[in-house]
Design an enzyme around this catalytic site. Structure first.
Site, PDB file in Angstrom:
ATOM      1  N   ALA A  65       0.870  -1.169   0.000  1.00 12.92           N
ATOM      2  CA  ALA A  65       0.000   0.000   0.000  1.00 12.92           C
ATOM      3  C   ALA A  65       0.913   1.226   0.000  1.00 12.92           C
ATOM      4  CB  ALA A  65      -0.877  -0.021   1.238  1.00 12.92           C
ATOM      5  N   GLY A 108       0.633  -4.868   0.973  1.00 11.31           N
ATOM      6  CA  GLY A 108      -0.555  -4.905   0.120  1.00 11.31           C
ATOM      7  C   GLY A 108      -0.312  -5.603  -1.211  1.00 11.31           C
ATOM      8  N   GLU A 111      -0.779  -9.104  -0.516  1.00 14.11           N
ATOM      9  CA  GLU A 111      -2.201  -9.310  -0.210  1.00 14.11           C
ATOM     10  C   GLU A 111      -3.059  -9.316  -1.480  1.00 14.11           C
ATOM     11  OE1 GLU A 111      -1.767  -6.147   2.777  1.00 14.11           O
ATOM     12  OE2 GLU A 111      -2.927  -7.424   4.103  1.00 14.11           O
ATOM     13  N   GLU A 131       4.735  -5.057   7.210  1.00 18.28           N
ATOM     14  CA  GLU A 131       4.068  -3.918   7.856  1.00 18.28           C
ATOM     15  C   GLU A 131       4.574  -3.673   9.274  1.00 18.28           C
ATOM     16  OE1 GLU A 131       2.516  -6.322   6.145  1.00 18.28           O
ATOM     17  OE2 GLU A 131       0.957  -5.452   4.866  1.00 18.28           O
TER      18      GLU A 131
HETATM   19  N1  CAA Z   1       4.635   3.154  -0.738  1.00 14.30           N
HETATM   20  C1  CAA Z   1       5.051   4.306  -1.303  1.00 14.30           C
HETATM   21  N2  CAA Z   1       6.185   4.416  -2.018  1.00 14.30           N
HETATM   22  C2  CAA Z   1       6.950   3.313  -2.134  1.00 14.30           C
HETATM   23  C3  CAA Z   1       6.576   2.076  -1.572  1.00 14.30           C
HETATM   24  C4  CAA Z   1       5.361   2.013  -0.844  1.00 14.30           C
HETATM   25  N3  CAA Z   1       4.908   0.888  -0.289  1.00 14.30           N
HETATM   26  N4  CAA Z   1       7.551   1.172  -1.861  1.00 14.30           N
HETATM   27  C5  CAA Z   1       8.474   1.806  -2.596  1.00 14.30           C
HETATM   28  N5  CAA Z   1       8.122   3.104  -2.763  1.00 14.30           N
HETATM   29  C6  CAA Z   1       8.850   4.149  -3.487  1.00 14.30           C
HETATM   30  C7  CAA Z   1      10.070   4.620  -2.720  1.00 14.30           C
HETATM   31  O1  CAA Z   1       9.692   5.569  -1.734  1.00 14.30           O
HETATM   32  C8  CAA Z   1      10.910   5.190  -3.819  1.00 14.30           C
HETATM   33  O2  CAA Z   1      10.400   6.469  -4.151  1.00 14.30           O
HETATM   34  P1  CAA Z   1      11.424   7.740  -4.271  1.00 14.30           P
HETATM   35  O3  CAA Z   1      12.270   7.390  -5.464  1.00 14.30           O
HETATM   36  O4  CAA Z   1      10.497   8.866  -4.503  1.00 14.30           O
HETATM   37  O5  CAA Z   1      12.198   7.780  -3.026  1.00 14.30           O
HETATM   38  C9  CAA Z   1      10.621   4.277  -4.997  1.00 14.30           C
HETATM   39  O6  CAA Z   1       9.382   3.616  -4.692  1.00 14.30           O
HETATM   40  C10 CAA Z   1      11.672   3.196  -5.188  1.00 14.30           C
HETATM   41  O7  CAA Z   1      11.829   2.517  -3.961  1.00 14.30           O
HETATM   42  P2  CAA Z   1      13.250   2.257  -3.258  1.00 14.30           P
HETATM   43  O8  CAA Z   1      14.203   3.357  -3.596  1.00 14.30           O
HETATM   44  O9  CAA Z   1      12.996   1.998  -1.813  1.00 14.30           O
HETATM   45  O10 CAA Z   1      13.699   0.925  -4.020  1.00 14.30           O
HETATM   46  P3  CAA Z   1      14.707  -0.195  -3.491  1.00 14.30           P
HETATM   47  O11 CAA Z   1      14.980  -1.066  -4.664  1.00 14.30           O
HETATM   48  O12 CAA Z   1      15.842   0.416  -2.765  1.00 14.30           O
HETATM   49  O13 CAA Z   1      13.858  -1.028  -2.385  1.00 14.30           O
HETATM   50  C11 CAA Z   1      11.907  -2.157  -1.526  1.00 14.30           C
HETATM   51  C12 CAA Z   1      12.749  -1.792  -2.768  1.00 14.30           C
HETATM   52  C13 CAA Z   1      12.685  -3.130  -0.624  1.00 14.30           C
HETATM   53  C14 CAA Z   1      10.635  -2.845  -2.019  1.00 14.30           C
HETATM   54  C15 CAA Z   1      11.564  -0.877  -0.729  1.00 14.30           C
HETATM   55  O14 CAA Z   1      11.031   0.083  -1.628  1.00 14.30           O
HETATM   56  C16 CAA Z   1      10.578  -1.069   0.368  1.00 14.30           C
HETATM   57  O15 CAA Z   1      10.916  -1.597   1.404  1.00 14.30           O
HETATM   58  N6  CAA Z   1       9.301  -0.630   0.170  1.00 14.30           N
HETATM   59  C17 CAA Z   1       8.286  -0.670   1.173  1.00 14.30           C
HETATM   60  C18 CAA Z   1       7.756  -2.088   1.390  1.00 14.30           C
HETATM   61  C19 CAA Z   1       6.697  -2.098   2.469  1.00 14.30           C
HETATM   62  O16 CAA Z   1       6.938  -1.784   3.601  1.00 14.30           O
HETATM   63  N7  CAA Z   1       5.448  -2.462   2.081  1.00 14.30           N
HETATM   64  C20 CAA Z   1       4.329  -2.488   2.972  1.00 14.30           C
HETATM   65  C21 CAA Z   1       3.566  -1.211   2.883  1.00 14.30           C
HETATM   66  S1  CAA Z   1       2.295  -1.055   4.134  1.00 14.30           S
HETATM   67  C22 CAA Z   1       1.025  -2.006   3.563  1.00 14.30           C
HETATM   68  O17 CAA Z   1       1.078  -2.568   2.492  1.00 14.30           O
HETATM   69  C23 CAA Z   1      -0.146  -2.093   4.510  1.00 14.30           C
HETATM   70  C24 CAA Z   1      -1.155  -3.141   4.143  1.00 14.30           C
HETATM   71  O18 CAA Z   1      -1.407  -4.074   4.846  1.00 14.30           O
HETATM   72  C25 CAA Z   1      -1.896  -3.056   2.930  1.00 14.30           C
END
Ligand code: CAA
Length: 257
Positions: A65, A108, A111, A131
Site C-alpha cells: 500500500a 498490500g 495481499e 508492515e
Molecule cells: N509506498 C510508497 N512508495 C513506495 C513504496 C510504498 N509501499 N515502496 C516503494 N516506494 C517508493 C520509494 O519511496 C521510492 O520512491 P522515491 O524514489 O520517490 O524515493 C521508490 O518507490 C523506489 O523505492 P526504493 O528506492 O525503496 O527501491 P529499493 O529497490 O531500494 O527497495 C523495496 C525496494 C525493498 C521494495 C523498498 O522500496 C521497500 O521496502 N518498500 C516498502 C515495502 C513495504 O513496507 N510495504 C508495505 C507497505 S504497508 C502495507 O502494504 C499495509 C497493508 O497491509 C496493505
C-alpha cells in the site's frame, strides 16, 4: 478505456491488467484501487472475456500500500473512511483471475496477489508482509489469507519478522501454484488464462466458488455447497454439450448458459 495507473489489454478472451506506477514500485494508492475496481468490474461484465491476468513489472508486482498516502492518517480517518474496504469489490469478481508475480510482492502487494484465484510466480518473486517494520500490521487480508495458505508457523514468522520469502519457498509452502522463469512469466500466465478461458464459463465460476468455500466454511458445509452447485450445473446447456461432446468424441462448443 485508458487508466492513470494501470494498463488494460484484451488478448482474445483474456484481459491482461498491468500495474503501472514504476516510480513507486507499483505502490497501491487510492487511484490504483479505483482503476482496478473499474477494470475488474468491466471484465466481470463482459461475456467475451473469460479470464484475467494481473501483473506488475519485472522489479515489483507491487511494493505495498502507498506509505506516503497513509503516513499522515489517524485512526478516525482510517476507520471513518473504512480504508481498504474497496478491495472487497476486487475480491467480489466472479470470473477467474490469476496474479502473475515477479519481483517484490510486499504488504498490500502480497495481499493483492493472494486475492487472486491463484498465483504464478517468476523465479525472482519475493513475498512478504513487512508492515510490522512500519509499526503497523497487514490491513488488506494478509494475516488471514497468508495463514490459510501457508499455515500458522510460517505466516506468524513472516508477519512478526517482516522477512521476505523467495519463489521456491513460496511454492513449497503452497502460496504459489507454479514457478516459471521471469522472462516467460506473462506468456505463461496468459497461456494458463487461455486454457481457463476455453472452459464452460458457468462451470469456471462454479469451480471458483467451490474452492473458495473451502477457505471460508467448515468441511461439511463446504461439501454441501459443492454438491448443490454440482447439481445446479446439470441445469445448464453447457453440461449437456460437454458430456455429449465427450461421448461423441468431438470438441465442445460452449454457450455460457
Ligand atoms: N509506498 C510508497 N512508495 C513506495 C513504496 C510504498 N509501499 N515502496 C516503494 N516506494 C517508493 C520509494 O519511496 C521510492 O520512491 P522515491 O524514489 O520517490 O524515493 C521508490 O518507490 C523506489 O523505492 P526504493 O528506492 O525503496 O527501491 P529499493 O529497490 O531500494 O527497495 C523495496 C525496494 C525493498 C521494495 C523498498 O522500496 C521497500 O521496502 N518498500 C516498502 C515495502 C513495504 O513496507 N510495504 C508495505 C507497505 S504497508 C502495507 O502494504 C499495509 C497493508 O497491509 C496493505
Amino acid at each position: 478505456m485508458s487508466y492513470e495507473t494501470i494498463v488494460v489489454e484484451q488478448r482474445g478472451a483474456v484481459t491482461l491488467v498491468t500495474l503501472n506506477r514504476p516510480q513507486a514500485l507499483n505502490a497501491l494508492n487510492s487511484q490504483v484501487l479505483a482503476d482496478l475496481i473499474h477494470a475488474f468490474a468491466a471484465y466481470d461484465a463482459d461475456p467475451d472475456q473469460r479470464c484475467l491476468v494481473l501483473t506488475g513489472s519485472e522489479k515489483a508486482f507491487a511494493a505495498g500500500a502507498d506509505i506516503k498516502e497513509m503516513e499522515a492518517q489517524g485512526f478516525a480517518e482510517m476507520y471513518g473512511s473504512n480504508f481498504f474496504a474497496g478491495w472487497e469489490k476486487v475480491t467480489a469478481t466472479r470470473k477467474p483471475w490469476i496474479a502473475a508475480v515477479a519481483g517484490f510482492a510486499l504488504g498490500g502487494g502480497c495481499e493483492v496477489a493472494m486475492m487472486a484465484d491463484f498465483i504464478i510466480a517468476a523465479d525472482t518473486a519475493k513475498f512478504g508482509q513487512p508492515e510490522i517494520k512500519l509499526g503497523v500490521a497487514p490491513g488488506m487480508g494478509g494475516s488471514q489469507r497468508l495463514t490459510r495458505a501457508i499455515g500458522k508457523a510460517k505466516a506468524m514468522e513472516m508477519c512478526l519478522t517482516g522477512r521476505m520469502m523467495g519463489a521456491e519457498e513460496a511454492e513449497r509452502a503452497g502460496l504459489v501454484a507454479r514457478i516459471v522463469p521471469a522472462a516467460d512469466l506473462v506468456a505463461e500466465a496468459l497461456k494458463t488464462a487461455e486454457q481457463i478461458a476455453g472452459m464452460a464459463p458457468l462451470a469456471a465460476i462454479a469451480n471458483k466458488e467451490m474452492v473458495n468455500a473451502a477457505f471460508e466454511t467448515g468441511l461439511a458445509q463446504g461439501i454441501l455447497f459443492e454438491r448443490r452447485l454440482f447439481h445446479g450445473l446439470f441445469g445448464t446447456e453447457d453440461q449437456k454439450e460437454g458430456m455429449n461432446a465427450f461421448v461423441g468424441k468431438r470438441q465442445a462448443e460452449w454457450k455460457g448458459k
